[in-house]
Design a protein around this motif. Structure first.
Motif, short mmCIF file in Angstrom:
data_model
loop_
_atom_site.label_atom_id
_atom_site.label_comp_id
_atom_site.label_asym_id
_atom_site.label_seq_id
_atom_site.Cartn_x
_atom_site.Cartn_y
_atom_site.Cartn_z
N ALA A 21 -32.44 25.52 -13.37
CA ALA A 21 -31.40 25.32 -12.34
C ALA A 21 -32.01 25.24 -10.94
CB ALA A 21 -30.41 26.48 -12.40
N LYS A 22 -31.73 24.15 -10.26
CA LYS A 22 -32.16 24.00 -8.86
C LYS A 22 -31.65 25.17 -8.03
CE LYS A 22 -29.59 21.25 -6.08
NZ LYS A 22 -29.03 21.82 -4.83
N ASP A 238 -29.81 24.85 -15.89
CA ASP A 238 -28.94 24.36 -14.82
C ASP A 238 -27.52 24.12 -15.36
OD1 ASP A 238 -27.63 22.79 -12.82
OD2 ASP A 238 -29.61 22.37 -11.96
#
Ligand code: EPZ
Length: 426
Positions: A21-22, A238
């Protein structure tokens, strides 16, 4: 600037690996500033925003070693911040990426000072940082706003405090959590954000030696420690990329397994998708997504802080509703200007009327390809999804926003049968 050329109408079939996940990786990287002993992060996505954060940490004096993650997923970063060579997050980096403001808490907590450019507004809204500053002030930092910069000082260190947030903010909760980890005494964060990214940050800080209770609830208690040590932490999958590809599969009438996805992290969105007629079936490696039978039904949705329906999936969900039966009302409650995809979707034949914070979508049989462009990450990807389902050719221009948040998007979709190519220009 690159663009994507999509020939729509091909149902997606196959499997898509979900990246790290960014929005978990960015605060985790900032947390690397809290320890002199280094932090190893696994499953970091290879994205433009991660490169910007690496650049920022470098400016502050940290070294970052990046290599392929040994498990074959994403990158492994070793962040070492033995000492700071600067306390300034310059305008040029912050204006490219708002999450730069997450270095504020760690810098003040460990270094006693920080000078961070004010991020200013962005395409999706005004986005002030007053709650980040309020939390640090409660912990004893002195804060001045000067010449577009936040100047924060706590020469004798931060003190534990009771911080009651008047509204839920993911970033302010993260900054406060990181600062509190090294503050003197106990900090209680009330009305804290409950996103999985907060739980992930707390887990990493705990592995580094922080004393944290209640992450994932609206009350987080932190007992400050004097220093943090090295830890190795794997970034969660993400959830927004997961939701995006689930919608892609549903919109094109395909059947896709999302590998590494965590269905629990998108429970609210999953329930809405099921109401619309999408079937989501857990598998050993993630879950499968397909349309249960025929055309989807229109379903109303309102964005909310976690565990509600995420604002970061609003544009993609709207693209899904453009071809559903009947009408759907989509209400955006987090950001004031997050409907930039509406006029572009309309150019593809969607029937959407916006009234204030709500958009009424009346489903049409089919979208038609067109040249389109968007000014933020999630709006851009919603146009890619619409293009995958539309009749004919769609050109998504200026996709640099997409590269900030979606790793190898055309490769992942192409592997499932989408006709999508990246080309220069646009
Ligand atoms: C995070 O932004 C995400 N970014 C956003 O993802 C996401 O849309 C947002 O949370 C909401 O879920 C990262 O995690 C890096 P907030 P953040 O503080 O932390 C107001 C994407 O597409 N507010 O929870 O900046 C604010 O204006 C991005 O990946 C204040 O008023 O969001 C907004 O209306 C876009 N004062 C609301 O709170 C403050 O000091 C929620 O913002 C802080 C926020």
């Amino acid at each position: 600037m690159d663009r994507l050329r999509i020939r729509g109408g091909k149902p997606l079939h196959g499997e898509i690996p979900i990246s790290g996940a960014k929005n978990a990786a960015l605060p985790l990287m900032a947390a690397g500033l809290l320890s002199a002993e280094g932090l190893t992060l696994d499953n970091v996505p290879d994205l433009a925003d991660i490169a910007s954060m690496s650049q920022l940490l470098g400016v502050l004096g940290a070294t970052i070693e990046s290599k392929p993650d040994p498990s074959g997923r994403g990158r492994q970063l070793l962040i070492r911040a033995d000492r700071f060579t600067s306390f300034e997050a310059p305008y040029d980096i912050v204006r490219k990426m708002r999450a730069s403001v997450l270095v504020l808490g760690p810098l003040v907590a460990r270094g006693g000072q920080a000078r961070v450019s004010l991020p200013g507004g962005c395409a999706i809204g005004n986005r002030p940082v007053d709650l980040h500053l309020m939390a640090l002030e409660e912990m004893g930092a002195e804060i001045l706003l000067e010449a577009g910069y936040i100047e924060a000082r706590a020469p004798k260190g931060l003190k534990g405090a009771r911080v009651a947030f008047p509204m839920v903010s993911v970033g302010a909760t993260e900054n406060a959590l990181m600062a509190a980890a090294l503050a003197d005494g106990e900090t209680v964060l009330l009305n804290a954000a409950r996103e999985p990214e907060i739980i992930d940050l707390a887990a990493c800080l705990t592995a580094m030696g922080a004393k944290i209770e209640g992450a994932g609830t609206d009350t987080i208690r932190v007992r400050g420690v004097t220093s943090l040590h090295h830890a190795r932490h794997t970034v969660i999958a993400d959830r927004i990329e997961t939701g995006t590809f689930a919608i892609a599969a549903a919109l094109t009438g395909g059947d896709v397994e999302l590998v590494g996805a965590d269905l629990e992290h998108i429970a609210a969105a999953a329930a809405i998708l099921e109401d619309a007629g999408v079937s989501l079936t857990p598998t050993a490696r993630g879950f499968r997504v397909a349309r249960a039978n025929g055309r989807l039904e229109g379903v109303d949705v309102m964005t909310e802080p976690y565990p509600g329906f995420p604002t970061d999936l609003q544009a993609q969900f709207m693209a899904l509703m453009t071809t559903a039966k009947g009408a759907a009302m989509v209400t955006e409650t987090i950001f004031e200007n997050r409907f930039m995809h509406v006029p572009e979707l309309a150019r593809m034949g969607a029937n959407i009327n916006v009234h204030g914070a709500s958009a009424m979508i009346r489903g049409v049989e089919r979208l038609k390809g067109a040249p389109v462009m968007a000014t933020d990450l999630r709006a851009s990807v919603s146009l890619v999804l619409a293009g995958l389902a539309a009749e004919g050719e769609t050109l998504v221009n200026r996709i640099y926003h997409l590269d900030r948040g979606y790793e190898r998007v055309e490769a992942k979709l192409g592997a499932c049968g989408a006709d999508i190519i990246r080309e220069p220009g646009g």
